[in-house]
Design a protein around this motif. Sequence first.
Motif, PDB file in Angstrom:
ATOM      1  N   ILE A 255       0.839  -1.208   0.000  1.00  0.00           N
ATOM      2  CA  ILE A 255       0.000   0.000   0.000  1.00  0.00           C
ATOM      3  C   ILE A 255       0.868   1.251   0.000  1.00  0.00           C
ATOM      4  O   ILE A 255       0.634   2.201  -0.761  1.00  0.00           O
ATOM      5  CB  ILE A 255      -0.951  -0.006   1.210  1.00  0.00           C
ATOM      6  CG1 ILE A 255      -2.001  -1.109   1.056  1.00  0.00           C
ATOM      7  CG2 ILE A 255      -1.630   1.347   1.381  1.00  0.00           C
ATOM      8  CD1 ILE A 255      -2.869  -1.320   2.279  1.00  0.00           C
ATOM      9  N   VAL A 256       1.889   1.266   0.857  1.00  0.00           N
ATOM     10  CA  VAL A 256       2.792   2.417   0.925  1.00  0.00           C
ATOM     11  C   VAL A 256       3.489   2.611  -0.416  1.00  0.00           C
ATOM     12  O   VAL A 256       3.604   3.738  -0.924  1.00  0.00           O
ATOM     13  CB  VAL A 256       3.825   2.229   2.056  1.00  0.00           C
ATOM     14  CG1 VAL A 256       4.850   3.359   2.043  1.00  0.00           C
ATOM     15  CG2 VAL A 256       3.129   2.180   3.416  1.00  0.00           C
ATOM     16  N   ASP A 257       3.962   1.518  -1.003  1.00  0.00           N
ATOM     17  CA  ASP A 257       4.653   1.616  -2.294  1.00  0.00           C
ATOM     18  C   ASP A 257       3.731   2.170  -3.378  1.00  0.00           C
ATOM     19  O   ASP A 257       4.159   2.980  -4.208  1.00  0.00           O
ATOM     20  CB  ASP A 257       5.173   0.239  -2.718  1.00  0.00           C
ATOM     21  CG  ASP A 257       6.403  -0.187  -1.926  1.00  0.00           C
ATOM     22  OD1 ASP A 257       6.997   0.686  -1.257  1.00  0.00           O
ATOM     23  OD2 ASP A 257       6.766  -1.364  -1.968  1.00  0.00           O
ATOM     24  N   ASP A 277      -8.198   0.002   1.088  1.00  0.00           N
ATOM     25  CA  ASP A 277      -7.084  -0.906   1.361  1.00  0.00           C
ATOM     26  C   ASP A 277      -6.569  -0.760   2.784  1.00  0.00           C
ATOM     27  O   ASP A 277      -6.224  -1.751   3.438  1.00  0.00           O
ATOM     28  CB  ASP A 277      -5.957  -0.651   0.356  1.00  0.00           C
ATOM     29  CG  ASP A 277      -6.256  -1.271  -1.008  1.00  0.00           C
ATOM     30  OD1 ASP A 277      -7.292  -1.938  -1.125  1.00  0.00           O
ATOM     31  OD2 ASP A 277      -5.465  -1.081  -1.947  1.00  0.00           O
ATOM     32  N   LEU A 278      -6.499   0.471   3.292  1.00  0.00           N
ATOM     33  CA  LEU A 278      -6.015   0.672   4.667  1.00  0.00           C
ATOM     34  C   LEU A 278      -6.985   0.089   5.685  1.00  0.00           C
ATOM     35  O   LEU A 278      -6.576  -0.556   6.652  1.00  0.00           O
ATOM     36  CB  LEU A 278      -5.795   2.165   4.932  1.00  0.00           C
ATOM     37  CG  LEU A 278      -4.582   2.817   4.267  1.00  0.00           C
ATOM     38  CD1 LEU A 278      -4.559   4.311   4.554  1.00  0.00           C
ATOM     39  CD2 LEU A 278      -3.283   2.176   4.757  1.00  0.00           C
ATOM     40  N   GLN A 279      -8.279   0.309   5.476  1.00  0.00           N
ATOM     41  CA  GLN A 279      -9.269  -0.212   6.415  1.00  0.00           C
ATOM     42  C   GLN A 279      -9.355  -1.733   6.355  1.00  0.00           C
ATOM     43  O   GLN A 279      -9.627  -2.386   7.364  1.00  0.00           O
ATOM     44  CB  GLN A 279     -10.635   0.412   6.118  1.00  0.00           C
ATOM     45  CG  GLN A 279     -10.710   1.887   6.456  1.00  0.00           C
ATOM     46  CD  GLN A 279     -11.978   2.552   5.933  1.00  0.00           C
ATOM     47  OE1 GLN A 279     -12.651   2.018   5.050  1.00  0.00           O
ATOM     48  NE2 GLN A 279     -12.299   3.720   6.474  1.00  0.00           N
ATOM     49  N   ALA A 280      -9.098  -2.301   5.166  1.00  0.00           N
ATOM     50  CA  ALA A 280      -9.153  -3.759   5.033  1.00  0.00           C
ATOM     51  C   ALA A 280      -8.057  -4.446   5.832  1.00  0.00           C
ATOM     52  O   ALA A 280      -8.184  -5.623   6.176  1.00  0.00           O
ATOM     53  CB  ALA A 280      -9.053  -4.148   3.564  1.00  0.00           C
ATOM     54  N   LEU A 281      -6.980  -3.727   6.165  1.00  0.00           N
ATOM     55  CA  LEU A 281      -5.910  -4.323   6.973  1.00  0.00           C
ATOM     56  C   LEU A 281      -6.408  -4.692   8.367  1.00  0.00           C
ATOM     57  O   LEU A 281      -5.976  -5.691   8.948  1.00  0.00           O
ATOM     58  CB  LEU A 281      -4.734  -3.339   7.096  1.00  0.00           C
ATOM     59  CG  LEU A 281      -3.968  -3.002   5.810  1.00  0.00           C
ATOM     60  CD1 LEU A 281      -2.962  -1.890   6.080  1.00  0.00           C
ATOM     61  CD2 LEU A 281      -3.248  -4.238   5.287  1.00  0.00           C
TER      62      LEU A 281
END
Length: 508
Positions: A255-257, A277-281
């Motif tokens: 995600i960061v990349d 994507d962040l919340q799915a973590l």
Amino acid sequence: MSEESQNAKPSNKVTQLGDFALQRELGQGGMGKVFLARQVSLDRLVAVKTLSRELSKKEGFIARFEREARSMAKIDHPNVLKIYAVDSAHGIHFAAIEYVDGQSLQKWLDQLGRLSVGDAVHLAIRCAEALRYAHAENMVHRDIKPDNILLTKKGVVKVADFGLAKAMDDDVSMTQSGTGLGTPLYMAPEQARNAKHVDSRCDIYALGVTLYHMLTGQLPYTGKTTLEVIMAKEKGRYASARTLRPELSERLDMIVDKMMAKDPAQRYKSCEDVLKDLQALGVQTDALSFIAGAEAAPVQRPVANVPLTAAAPGARKAGSTAPSFGSETATQTGTRIWYVQFEDAKGKSVVEKHSTGRILKMLAAGQLTAKAKAKVSADGAYYPLAQFPEFAKAVEDSIARRTAAIRKEDMKSLYSRVERDQKMFYLKRKVKDFFRNIFGVASLLVLLGVIGVALWFGWQYGAELPAKVAGMIGFGDSAEKAPNQPSTERTAVLSEGGIVPEGTVRPR
């Protein structure tokens, strides 16, 4: 705008600007000085940002500054710093902004070095929510960095300088006091090339760099000068966050990349995609752990965009027991029994009875997908799970996890293909090297054989060889005799023929 000085006094004799009574100086930024003030009419504390004399002399800048401040005032989001007023008094142009009784994220990073994974993702999600709202209003920040992310004493995230950064972009030099290398360190490469023609993806890049900084305690690109930083970004090579912090998950690293992709086309297209994507973590903390007494952030998510069928659940038909979407249904407990229609592992459509809690667990485990349907009675109609308030969030999370898993699988497939191609390349190179070595050894053996044969002939026929060669070209024993000395046989023949040798007197 954060409280950094407790006893400093205003540096000029002006103690009030319009409706705002100045109390003390808080600091100085790229535009000018910042004061803590009290708005007299509403009896509340605000931060007043004043323009420096140099900027106040630029009429074009003042007009743009006021226009951007008014645009910023339209952004009403709990994670965006509010603007209350923009005005001028005593020849001083200023903006009155929401006062934050805390400090910037940069100050916290200076103290802590790096943040826990949960806190870092929590902050990134709050900032992404603020950016998503602003981008929907056609506002691009263009200066996201830890200095512009403020945290209250209750742990509330406030993104500062929306609009003001855009107004200042062409007028404030990066070498001016108070700005330093802060902006280039987080700035997207395309923004460094042409700051006037950027879109919301430059904010996603800067937020990605900020998340990288929070997770690792380091910046991906550094340099002694602005030019060195920009050149490093153009190369696009940096140590991955997971390399510096191995406990980070591969998904978070990816995600960061993607947020920091050098090419905007390879970056996330919107903050909505970043948030999914962040919340799915599922690793973010409810409240910031490093702030004592921090309050849990309210859950903010967009309404699921699920199209309703002609026979929507909210519209009952005569004799139908289809569930309504009223408050009664939304507040049912986890013991309610549902008829669930879904496809099992073999792809066969089955119907089972499960409680609300069991269905939520099955969605979390991936046993149920967004295609599953449910109803509350045997004679009712089936409707997609996403249309029931009890399951809307769980279905959304399930879709996000599945999307992330597909992306991860795609990346694994890509890595496997690259690894396979690399192995094939090394194998081909080894085969070529092997045959090259065989050819070299064979050539050496042939050469040694030729040399050996030559030496053997030389040893066997070395003494006779010169004479044979001489005879072949006409240089034998007769050639060695003098031409004026005839042989005995020739002398005899001449005598018999009556020829008298020279010097002899023949009788008459």
